[in-house]
Write a protein that holds these residues in place. Structure first.
Motif, PDB file in Angstrom:
ATOM      1  N   TYR A 242       0.853  -1.195   0.000  1.00 48.57           N
ATOM      2  CA  TYR A 242       0.000   0.000   0.000  1.00 48.57           C
ATOM      3  C   TYR A 242       0.887   1.243   0.000  1.00 48.57           C
ATOM      4  N   PRO A 243       0.399   2.336  -0.546  1.00 49.54           N
ATOM      5  CA  PRO A 243       1.202   3.585  -0.547  1.00 49.54           C
ATOM      6  C   PRO A 243       1.481   4.050   0.879  1.00 49.54           C
ATOM      7  N   ARG A 244       2.573   4.775   1.041  1.00 49.46           N
ATOM      8  CA  ARG A 244       2.927   5.238   2.379  1.00 49.46           C
ATOM      9  C   ARG A 244       1.897   6.219   2.927  1.00 49.46           C
ATOM     10  N   GLU A 245       1.249   6.941   2.028  1.00 45.91           N
ATOM     11  CA  GLU A 245       0.258   7.924   2.502  1.00 45.91           C
ATOM     12  C   GLU A 245      -1.143   7.316   2.594  1.00 45.91           C
ATOM     13  N   ALA A 246      -1.272   5.956   2.510  1.00 44.96           N
ATOM     14  CA  ALA A 246      -2.594   5.325   2.572  1.00 44.96           C
ATOM     15  C   ALA A 246      -3.229   5.540   3.931  1.00 44.96           C
ATOM     16  N   SER A 247      -4.539   5.695   3.896  1.00 48.37           N
ATOM     17  CA  SER A 247      -5.293   5.906   5.137  1.00 48.37           C
ATOM     18  C   SER A 247      -5.592   4.557   5.787  1.00 48.37           C
ATOM     19  N   PRO A 248      -5.979   4.568   7.057  1.00 45.80           N
ATOM     20  CA  PRO A 248      -6.347   3.298   7.713  1.00 45.80           C
ATOM     21  C   PRO A 248      -7.472   2.581   6.996  1.00 45.80           C
ATOM     22  N   GLU A 250      -8.033   2.546   3.744  1.00 48.69           N
ATOM     23  CA  GLU A 250      -7.455   1.898   2.578  1.00 48.69           C
ATOM     24  C   GLU A 250      -6.644   0.657   2.968  1.00 48.69           C
ATOM     25  N   LYS A 251      -5.948   0.746   4.084  1.00 46.05           N
ATOM     26  CA  LYS A 251      -5.210  -0.424   4.573  1.00 46.05           C
ATOM     27  C   LYS A 251      -6.171  -1.554   4.947  1.00 46.05           C
ATOM     28  N   GLY A 252      -7.283  -1.175   5.579  1.00 44.88           N
ATOM     29  CA  GLY A 252      -8.266  -2.204   5.926  1.00 44.88           C
ATOM     30  C   GLY A 252      -8.857  -2.866   4.707  1.00 44.88           C
ATOM     31  N   THR A 253      -9.097  -2.092   3.642  1.00 47.30           N
ATOM     32  CA  THR A 253      -9.614  -2.672   2.401  1.00 47.30           C
ATOM     33  C   THR A 253      -8.614  -3.662   1.804  1.00 47.30           C
ATOM     34  N   LEU A 254      -7.331  -3.281   1.822  1.00 48.70           N
ATOM     35  CA  LEU A 254      -6.305  -4.184   1.305  1.00 48.70           C
ATOM     36  C   LEU A 254      -6.208  -5.459   2.147  1.00 48.70           C
ATOM     37  N   PHE A 255      -6.324  -5.306   3.455  1.00 46.87           N
ATOM     38  CA  PHE A 255      -6.249  -6.491   4.334  1.00 46.87           C
ATOM     39  C   PHE A 255      -7.419  -7.433   4.087  1.00 46.87           C
ATOM     40  N   ASP A 256      -8.606  -6.864   3.913  1.00 49.62           N
ATOM     41  CA  ASP A 256      -9.763  -7.724   3.638  1.00 49.62           C
ATOM     42  C   ASP A 256      -9.583  -8.476   2.316  1.00 49.62           C
ATOM     43  N   ALA A 257      -8.989  -7.829   1.347  1.00 49.21           N
ATOM     44  CA  ALA A 257      -8.747  -8.497   0.062  1.00 49.21           C
ATOM     45  C   ALA A 257      -7.735  -9.628   0.211  1.00 49.21           C
ATOM     46  N   THR A 269       2.786  -4.561   3.599  1.00 50.92           N
ATOM     47  CA  THR A 269       3.908  -3.646   3.842  1.00 50.92           C
ATOM     48  C   THR A 269       3.710  -2.388   3.017  1.00 50.92           C
ATOM     49  N   PRO A 270       4.290  -1.262   3.441  1.00 51.30           N
ATOM     50  CA  PRO A 270       4.273  -0.053   2.603  1.00 51.30           C
ATOM     51  C   PRO A 270       5.133  -0.258   1.362  1.00 51.30           C
ATOM     52  N   GLU A 271       4.856   0.465   0.350  1.00 56.05           N
ATOM     53  CA  GLU A 271       5.649   0.396  -0.863  1.00 56.05           C
ATOM     54  C   GLU A 271       7.090   0.789  -0.581  1.00 56.05           C
TER      55      GLU A 271
END
Length: 510
Positions: A242-248, A250-257, A269-271
């Motif tokens: 995920y991008p370093r400036e991603a919001s919580p 957006e991180k949660g969406t990535l984790f669910d995926a 991990t961050p990019e």
């Protein structure tokens, strides 16, 4: 005056009869509490186990598939063979009593109890209780009431101990709620105990469990490590960046995926983050874990079957298979002999004593299965040397369901006497046919004519002696003389003439 052998100074004194000097009771290195004997199994002593715990330690080994399969081979190799009962003293009465005992053994699952008693192979000993009953047994065609086993029940080891008091032999005793230490005496002719490798200081015997414990232990550890290895390296791990400036959010969406892809483990991990994994350097399809487990399996089967099941290839493989077959037969015969000794000293003896029968013995003969194909080829080769096997010999070797073939029908008679032969599609022979037969006989009685006919009919004789069929021979003769086929009468005459000459010639030579 004859000398008394007891007072004869030339002979030594009689040895002590029916007594032991170095018995377990006088052993200063043996610790016996209240006369109860303990097993001297080194593994059991090392772990400080006693009673039911010691037996369950080895019984647990049967959960391993290789141990169970190997023990089943040993047991079924014996039980699958038929048993034989013979009298101790050969006599007419002994033979009748042996037949009675054989009939009794077939009424309560004798093979099943034999398989149960062979559990002593693993633990070292196996007790079983005989439940007696009264039943009618056929003796010389008439029913007679006898004391016979209704069933024989395998009992757990934890219920029994061996107790030795003084110089007496160790005695089997049954533990009860009222006496959990020494137990109570068991009734006579009631309990069978099959023991393997029993010794003076260990009446409980030593089974294969002592040698099987460590390979099974290490195999289980190896399988556990192998499973963890496959769990770690067998499946890919999803990795999300995920991008370093991603919001919580957006991180949660990535984790669910990532969780939707795999529930076993994910990585986020961050990019730009560097992650390195220590990968296994193993080459090929096999792993050290697999080699470890296979080695332990070979160890297990070598303990149970007497030889490792693995071998080389080609001739080495064939030689190893032959050697394993020989070892297997020897083990099976030894297992059968030891089991027969136990049964003959207990169950068989008790049946004879209770019913007034002559002493009998039961045994099983373990032999290699006969190669019927090789034997039949040998019999064929011997028959070609001029020998013939009797019908009784064939039945004894190949079974009672064989019998001799019926003799082939005799060839039809020709000329006078009986019905004239007819080769004309089942039609009755005409008077002209009889006249032709008589003329042919007269012609063949002439030596010159006979020599000429022999030259002509030589190929015909060869064809018949090679197994020619008469109907096929008629067609062959028609093809042999094509100039006689233009007219139906000449064709029929040629067929009758030559067929009659051939069959008459063969019939005259028989």
């Amino acid at each position: 005056m004859a000398k008394d052998p007891k007072n004869d100074p030339a002979k030594p004194a009689l040895p002590p009869l029916d007594s032991e000097v170095a018995s377990q009771a006088s052993d200063p290195f043996s610790t016996v509490f209240m006369g109860v004997l303990r097993s001297n199994d080194p593994l059991i002593m090392e772990r400080g186990l006693a009673g039911s715990e010691a037996h369950e330690l080895y019984r647990d080994l049967r959960r391993d598939g290789k141990v169970f399969a190997g023990l089943q081979k040993r047991k079924l190799a014996v039980v699958s063979r038929g048993w034989t009962v013979e009298p101790v003293t050969q006599s007419e009465q002994g033979a009748r009593d042996a037949a009675v005992v054989n009939d009794i053994l077939g009424t309560f699952g004798f093979d099943r109890i034999c398989g149960g008693l062979m559990d002593a192979l693993l633990v070292g000993w196996q007790p079983a209780e005989v439940v007696w009953t009264l039943a009618d047994v056929a003796v010389d065609g008439a029913p007679r009431q006898m004391v016979v086993p209704a069933r024989v029940v395998k009992r757990p080891h934890r219920r029994f101990v061996y107790v030795q008091d003084g110089d007496a032999a160790p005695e089997l005793r049954l533990l009860t709620r009222g006496d959990m230490q020494r137990g109570v005496a068991v009734p006579p002719r009631k309990f069978i105990v099959h023991r393997v490798e029993a010794e003076d200081d260990n009446p409980y015997g030593l089974g294969l469990g002592l040698q099987l414990y460590w390979p099974v232990f290490f195999k289980r550890k190896g399988v556990l490590a192998w499973t963890k290895f496959l769990d770690r390296f067998g499946l890919p791990i999803p990795w999300g960046k995920y991008p370093r400036e991603a919001s919580p959010r957006e991180k949660g969406t990535l984790f669910d995926a990532l969780r939707a892809v795999s529930n076993d483990g994910t990585l986020m991990t961050p990019e730009g983050t560097m992650i390195e994994l220590l990968e296994s350097k193993i080459n090929g399809s096999a792993t050290p874990h697999q080699a470890h487990v296979e080695f332990m399996d070979d160890w297990i089967m070598e303990v149970i079957l007497g030889q490792s099941p693995r071998g080389g290839n080609g001739g080495a493989l064939a030689a190893a298979a032959t050697e394993r077959e020989g070892v297997r037969l020897e083990l099976s015969q030894a297992d059968s002999d030891l089991l027969s000794e136990t049964l003959n000293a207990t169950l068989i003896q008790w049946i004879c004593e209770y019913n007034g029968l002559q002493p009998c013995l039961v045994y099983r003969k373990i032999e290699k299965d006969e190669d019927r194909k090789a034997e039949s080829e040998t019999d064929k080769n011997i028959s070609e040397l001029g020998f013939q096997m009797t019908e009784e010999g064939v039945k004894a070797k190949y079974g009672d369901h064989w019998e001799r073939k019926a003799a082939p029908p005799a060839p039809p008679a020709l000329g006078g006497g009986g019905d004239p032969a007819s080769f004309a599609e089942g039609e009755a022979a005409a008077p002209d046919q009889v006249a032709l037969d008589q003329a042919l006989d007269a012609a063949l009685s002439n030596d010159a004519m006979q020599r000429q006919m022999e030259a002509v009919l030589a190929p015909v004789f060869e064809r018949l002696q090679a197994g020619g069929d008469p109907q096929a021979m008629l067609g062959w003769l028609a093809e042999r003389f094509p100039d006689l086929t233009e007219d139906k009468l000449q064709e029929r005459l040629a067929q009758v003439l030559f067929a009659a000459a051939v069959w008459g010639r063969l019939h005259g030579q028989a």
